[in-house]
Design a protein around this motif. Structure first.
Motif, PDB file in Angstrom:
ATOM      1  N   ASN A 230       0.824  -1.214   0.000  1.00  0.00           N
ATOM      2  CA  ASN A 230       0.000   0.000   0.000  1.00  0.00           C
ATOM      3  C   ASN A 230       0.855   1.260   0.000  1.00  0.00           C
ATOM      4  O   ASN A 230       0.539   2.239  -0.678  1.00  0.00           O
ATOM      5  CB  ASN A 230      -0.943   0.002   1.217  1.00  0.00           C
ATOM      6  CG  ASN A 230      -2.224  -0.753   0.908  1.00  0.00           C
ATOM      7  OD1 ASN A 230      -2.914  -0.455  -0.071  1.00  0.00           O
ATOM      8  ND2 ASN A 230      -2.534  -1.756   1.712  1.00  0.00           N
ATOM      9  N   ILE A 231       1.950   1.241   0.758  1.00  0.00           N
ATOM     10  CA  ILE A 231       2.819   2.433   0.805  1.00  0.00           C
ATOM     11  C   ILE A 231       3.514   2.629  -0.550  1.00  0.00           C
ATOM     12  O   ILE A 231       3.595   3.742  -1.067  1.00  0.00           O
ATOM     13  CB  ILE A 231       3.863   2.322   1.949  1.00  0.00           C
ATOM     14  CG1 ILE A 231       3.157   2.184   3.293  1.00  0.00           C
ATOM     15  CG2 ILE A 231       4.790   3.539   1.951  1.00  0.00           C
ATOM     16  CD1 ILE A 231       4.069   1.755   4.441  1.00  0.00           C
ATOM     17  N   ILE A 232       3.992   1.512  -1.124  1.00  0.00           N
ATOM     18  CA  ILE A 232       4.667   1.585  -2.436  1.00  0.00           C
ATOM     19  C   ILE A 232       3.733   2.233  -3.464  1.00  0.00           C
ATOM     20  O   ILE A 232       4.116   3.142  -4.202  1.00  0.00           O
ATOM     21  CB  ILE A 232       5.072   0.171  -2.911  1.00  0.00           C
ATOM     22  CG1 ILE A 232       6.203  -0.397  -2.054  1.00  0.00           C
ATOM     23  CG2 ILE A 232       5.453   0.169  -4.387  1.00  0.00           C
ATOM     24  CD1 ILE A 232       6.552  -1.851  -2.362  1.00  0.00           C
ATOM     25  N   GLU A 233       2.495   1.741  -3.478  1.00  0.00           N
ATOM     26  CA  GLU A 233       1.545   2.226  -4.485  1.00  0.00           C
ATOM     27  C   GLU A 233       1.186   3.686  -4.234  1.00  0.00           C
ATOM     28  O   GLU A 233       1.145   4.497  -5.159  1.00  0.00           O
ATOM     29  CB  GLU A 233       0.290   1.348  -4.434  1.00  0.00           C
ATOM     30  CG  GLU A 233      -0.330   1.151  -5.783  1.00  0.00           C
ATOM     31  CD  GLU A 233      -1.432   0.113  -5.749  1.00  0.00           C
ATOM     32  OE1 GLU A 233      -1.143  -1.054  -6.038  1.00  0.00           O
ATOM     33  OE2 GLU A 233      -2.579   0.463  -5.427  1.00  0.00           O
ATOM     34  N   GLN A 234       0.947   4.013  -2.969  1.00  0.00           N
ATOM     35  CA  GLN A 234       0.585   5.387  -2.641  1.00  0.00           C
ATOM     36  C   GLN A 234       1.700   6.351  -3.045  1.00  0.00           C
ATOM     37  O   GLN A 234       1.456   7.413  -3.616  1.00  0.00           O
ATOM     38  CB  GLN A 234       0.303   5.505  -1.130  1.00  0.00           C
ATOM     39  CG  GLN A 234      -0.433   6.774  -0.773  1.00  0.00           C
ATOM     40  CD  GLN A 234      -1.713   6.944  -1.595  1.00  0.00           C
ATOM     41  OE1 GLN A 234      -2.613   6.115  -1.525  1.00  0.00           O
ATOM     42  NE2 GLN A 234      -1.792   7.992  -2.406  1.00  0.00           N
ATOM     43  N   ASP A 235       2.939   5.957  -2.782  1.00  0.00           N
ATOM     44  CA  ASP A 235       4.041   6.878  -3.089  1.00  0.00           C
ATOM     45  C   ASP A 235       4.207   7.073  -4.589  1.00  0.00           C
ATOM     46  O   ASP A 235       4.543   8.165  -5.054  1.00  0.00           O
ATOM     47  CB  ASP A 235       5.356   6.411  -2.466  1.00  0.00           C
ATOM     48  CG  ASP A 235       6.434   7.458  -2.709  1.00  0.00           C
ATOM     49  OD1 ASP A 235       6.249   8.601  -2.222  1.00  0.00           O
ATOM     50  OD2 ASP A 235       7.390   7.187  -3.444  1.00  0.00           O
ATOM     51  N   THR A 236       3.979   6.007  -5.360  1.00  0.00           N
ATOM     52  CA  THR A 236       4.119   6.171  -6.818  1.00  0.00           C
ATOM     53  C   THR A 236       3.028   7.101  -7.342  1.00  0.00           C
ATOM     54  O   THR A 236       3.285   7.955  -8.197  1.00  0.00           O
ATOM     55  CB  THR A 236       4.139   4.790  -7.534  1.00  0.00           C
ATOM     56  OG1 THR A 236       4.987   4.876  -8.653  1.00  0.00           O
ATOM     57  CG2 THR A 236       2.814   4.316  -8.002  1.00  0.00           C
TER      58      THR A 236
END
Ligand code: PMV
Length: 326
Positions: A230-236
């Motif tokens: 979730n963090i990876i996706e949010q940051d992208t």
């Protein structure tokens, strides 16, 4: 005075987008990445009096004049530090398409730094090598240490370096790259992030990034894949929101990118834990745990928009090898 290094590209889980110092390539935020096992650059550097000028060769598509200039500027840095003036020959080979947002500059400058320093008999620590690689291309500093890597933004050249957070064996993650374009991108990351300050959302992203880093470090510690994804996706999404709201706006995604994003969200709703991240190009990186790799491959093989699939495991950082390219 000849040496060869192999370097992996890396995929950022927390992205670097924007510099506080253009020349020193000091980033506005710290970033976190995984080295990629299938995207490898091999580079041989030889300093010798037999070369009357620097000779820069690529066994792929060749380098543009601008790229050659960047390599020569980096050689000059190495020569300055090792107090030599000898010209060099550099030959480089990538296992993947360059400049389609597949981080060729990261593996390229990591390999050039490590091979170049060894060839020039310049002995540096890993930390010093990451600082030198950063001056060639920011994200290159993350391709030098092993496995999962953090680039500390720092406040000066000496304090902006990369180090390993966890070794390769820590977490058997996969980055399944879905190539939807293999031609060179229109706006390079270096050029793209020059206007970052014109985005009204930059400030917001920079505030959020600090808490994302705290949270992703917890996710690593607890091996909480859902939290990590979730963090990876949010940051992208945040990084691309900044790029899209810069002046002039940069849209790295194309219609195929968006179509696949919708598929990924659907698979997740159906219970398959897979998350996406995207660099400065239209290609998608699907992040999953190894136990779900096959299920995801089965899903994506029917998507006609995908030209090529590249499966990556976590990889070691940049290493010297004995086999030279020339
Ligand atoms: O170091 P560069 O100029 O290749 O910039 C990398 C930028 C992104 O790939 C978009 C993000 C990152 O941190 O790798």
């Amino acid at each position: 005075m000849k040496a060869t290094a192999v370097a992996p590209a890396n995929i950022a889980f927390i992205k670097y987008w924007g510099k506080k110092d253009e020349k020193l390539r000091l980033p506005l935020n710290s970033s976190i990445s995984m080295n990629l096992s299938a995207l490898i650059t091999t580079t041989t550097v030889e300093f010798s009096d037999k070369y009357l000028k620097d000779e820069i060769e690529s066994t792929n598509n060749g380098f543009s004049d601008k790229e050659k200039e960047r390599v020569i500027t980096h050689l000059d840095l190495i020569r300055k530090r090792s107090k030599i003036s000898t010209k060099a020959k550099v030959a480089s080979h990538n296992t993947f398409a360059t400049s389609a947002g597949l981080a060729s500059s990261a593996s390229g400058f990591a390999a050039l730094t490590v091979a170049g320093c060894k060839a020039a008999e310049l002995v540096l620590t890993e930390k010093e090598l990451t600082i030198l690689a950063r001056l060639g291309s920011g994200s290159a500093c993350r391709s030098i240490p092993d496995g999962f890597v953090m680039w500390q933004k720092g406040v000066s050249s000496e304090s902006s370096f990369a180090h390993s957070l966890y070794p390769v064996s820590y977490w058997d993650l996969r980055d399944i790259i879905c190539l939807v374009a293999d031609e060179a991108k229109k706006t390079s990351s270096t050029h793209g992030m020059e206007n970052v300050r014109s985005s009204p959302f930059l400030k917001t992203r920079l505030t959020i990034v600090d808490s994302e880093i705290t949270d992703i470090l917890h996710a690593f510690k607890e091996k909480d894949f859902e939290k990590l994804g979730n963090i990876i996706e949010q940051d992208t999404i945040n990084m691309h929101a900044v790029a899209m709201t810069q002046k002039p706006a940069i849209f790295y995604w194309n219609n195929k990118t968006i179509e696949i994003i919708h598929q990924i969200l659907k698979w997740r709703d159906e219970g398959l834990p897979v998350y996406f991240t995207i660099d400065a190009g239209p290609n998608l990186h699907l992040i999953c745990e190894s136990k779900n790799e096959q299920k995801i491959l089965n899903k994506i093989k029917s998507i006609s928009e995908i030209k090529e699939i590249i499966i990556n495991k976590p990889a070691e950082g940049t290493k010297l090898i004995d086999k030279h390219l020339f």
